[in-house]
Design an enzyme around this catalytic site. Structure first.
Site, short mmCIF file in Angstrom:
data_model
loop_
_atom_site.label_atom_id
_atom_site.label_comp_id
_atom_site.label_asym_id
_atom_site.label_seq_id
_atom_site.Cartn_x
_atom_site.Cartn_y
_atom_site.Cartn_z
N ARG A 372 19.44 30.73 127.17
CA ARG A 372 20.76 31.26 126.87
C ARG A 372 20.81 32.18 125.66
O ARG A 372 21.82 32.79 125.40
CB ARG A 372 21.74 30.09 126.64
CG ARG A 372 22.14 29.41 127.92
CD ARG A 372 23.22 28.40 127.67
NE ARG A 372 22.68 27.11 127.33
CZ ARG A 372 22.32 26.18 128.22
NH1 ARG A 372 22.46 26.42 129.49
NH2 ARG A 372 21.82 25.03 127.85
N VAL A 373 19.73 32.25 124.92
CA VAL A 373 19.77 33.02 123.68
C VAL A 373 18.73 34.14 123.68
O VAL A 373 18.99 35.26 123.27
CB VAL A 373 19.50 32.09 122.47
CG1 VAL A 373 19.42 32.89 121.19
CG2 VAL A 373 20.59 31.04 122.36
#
Ligand code: ATP
Ligand code: MG
Length: 521
Positions: A372-373
């Protein structure tokens, strides 16, 4: 203040006044160090009463240099986890508090060493001379002390770096059933740090000693062990030590983060840590919750993993990336501990036992995995060539299911399947065969340009081990043009693709020509 020999009455009064004030300020209550007594002891947990000021995680001393730490505090007694096995503690044994939470030595002197969670050496080396000791539990950096994750941690594994790029400061869970290559993936990531400046900390919790030895030996043989620290509490150790291990690992890794360096911590694994926590909690009679875990297990893991992150430039800009490992049972990602960890971390790499059995290794389930990052932190050159990869691959996996039942032979579908088979072959990667950034970029650029489409799938496996030296020899300047933060120039891209094509054609041709039988004329 020196006393006058013959004080005048006036000075005498002032002096008296001063003295009275001093006396009034002086605390006359006796300073005590409370000594408690063991009320009962069983299974490595002592109930101790008579320590009203004890703190959570405080180090406590027993006779004969035995130690323990306070795990739960009740109104009438404290539950103390003993850090060494032994039989010399019994009801009535005195216990003294230290007023200090448990600490671990940190510093560069630990580099290359194998230590237990209290920093005691487990290798044959000399005792650790620590630069300082820090508490094993420390507050995580506040939001304002953090910066955006912007640089990639290159793991050297193509499927991870291309599809689920991990950023420096990210927490990425590695999760899968037993023996699906979880440890291997993490160990390969540590090994690949021989090409970077990242300091690695490998924490083994509740693992079999042989598995730990294998992991350490692999890093020593293939990686840069002088920039690694191994914190080991194997399955045979006291549960208290196993419980402490990941916290100690974080404190050790934070030392480098706080000096502005980049660090990577692997915790192998948090499922075993959760089980240890459950064991200790049940022994201290904490009420069990879901799946018999005590309610605070989420908080334990959340506050631990929260310590990873990227620090702001004012604080030196260091980072701590965490790769916790978790084990699932029959692929059940919705069990308590897996769901907890998935919600705490910034993504997960899911390893699938069926893929592993079909020799797709690393057995990464592309559909269930996510980062997600790290996408934003991916090297720009790699991002330029991996954009469509995930979509193409997922579409192929779906199409493959349909076409297995026959039908669907239009050329577009055939093209998608041909490409998909090559992607799948490309994502297979043996152990200890990490790919450099330039190798990854070259392979994916060649794939996108259809270089492999006309060649047999087997060519790809033969190509990988020869790729690095081939690129170094035939595309030297293109190799040096690819840097972690540089973009991908069109001419560089073409040169890399041409080099890969030359090698692939050569391999395909040599596979086609029948090998001369024997060496007789
Ligand atoms: P455990 O649940 O026991 O901790 P694990 O999930 O950590 O297992 P590993 O011990 O890393 O799994 O790997 C299991 C086996 O798979 C090992 O023998 C390892 O060598 C093999 N293996 C792992 N990754 C690969 C790979 N990419 N290619 C070939 N073999 C692999
Ligand atoms: Mg393992």
């Amino acid at each position: 203040m020196s006393e006058p020999d013959a004080p005048s009455p006036e000075i005498d009064d002032r002096w008296l006044e001063q003295s009275r004030k001093t006396v009034a300020r002086t605390e006359l209550a006796p300073r005590t160090r409370s000594v408690g007594r063991v009320v009962e002891i069983a299974d490595g947990i002592a109930r101790v009463s008579g320590l009203p000021d004890v703190r959570l995680n405080e180090l406590l001393h027993f006779p004969n240099n035995r130690t323990g730490f306070a795990l739960t505090l009740d109104a009438d007694a404290v539950s103390v986890v003993l850090l060494e096995e032994g039989t010399d503690i019994e009801a009535g044994t005195p216990v003294t508090g230290t007023g200090e939470v448990i600490r671990v030595p940190v510093g560069s002197s630990l580099l290359g060493r194998v230590v237990d969670p209290l920093g005691r050496p487990l290798d044959e080396g000399e005792p650790i001379v620590a630069e300082e000791t820090v508490p094993v539990e420390r507050p995580a950096p506040a939001i304002i002390e953090r910066d955006l994750v912007s640089e990639q941690v290159a793991t050297g594994t193509l499927v991870v770096d291309a599809l689920f790029s991990i950023g420096r400061g990210q927490r990425e869970l590695i999760i899968g059933d037993r023996a699906t290559g979880k440890t291997s993936l993490a160990v390969d990531a540590i090994i690949n740090q021989k090409r970077s400046d990242i300091i690695s900390v490998y924490v083994a919790v509740g693992q079999r000693a042989t598995a730990v030895e294998r992991a350490i030996a692999a890093i020593r043989e293939h990686g840069a062990p002088e920039r690694c620290i191994f914190v080991v509490a194997s399955a045979a150790e006291a549960p208290g030590l196993q419980w402490l291990a990941p916290f100690a690992g974080f404190s050790i890794a934070e030392y480098f983060r706080d000096k502005g360096q980049d660090a990577l911590i692997v915790i192998d694994d948090l499922t075993k840590h959760a089980a240890t926590h459950r064991e200790l909690a049940l022994l201290t009679r904490e009420p069990p919750g879901r799946e018999a875990y005590p309610g605070d297990i989420f908080y334990v893991h959340a506050r631990m993993l929260e310590r990873a992150g990227k620090l702001s430039p004012e604080l030196g800009g260091g980072s701590l990336t965490a790769l916790p490992i978790a084990e699932t049972d029959a692929g059940n990602l919705s069990a308590y501990i897996p769901t907890n960890l998935i919600s705490i971390t910034d993504g997960q790499i899911v390893l699938d036992s069926r893929l592993f059995a079909s020799n797709q290794r690393p057995a990464v389930d592309v559909g269930l995995s996510v980062s997600r990052v790290g996408g934003k932190a991916q090297a720009p050159s790699l991002r330029a060539v991996s954009g469509r990869l995930r979509l193409d691959y997922s579409q192929f996996l779906e199409l493959e299911m349909f076409t297995r039942f026959g039908g669907m032979s239009d050329t577009r579908v055939k093209g998608q399947i041909t490409r998909g088979e090559r992607i799948r072959a490309l994502l297979i990667q043996p152990r200890f065969a990490s790919l450099r950034l330039v190798d990854q970029v070259a392979l994916l650029a060649a794939l996108a340009d259809g270089v492999f489409d006309a060649l047999p799938v087997e060519t790809l496996a033969a190509l990988r081990p020869r790729l690095a030296s081939h690129l170094d020899q035939t595309a030297t300047d293109a190799v040096s043009a690819i840097t972690p933060d540089g973009t991908l120039d069109d001419s560089v891209r073409q040169r890399l693709v041409a080099a890969v094509k030359a090698l692939a054609d050569e391999l395909a041709a040599s596979a086609k020509t029948p090998q001369p039988a024997g060496d007789a004329p």
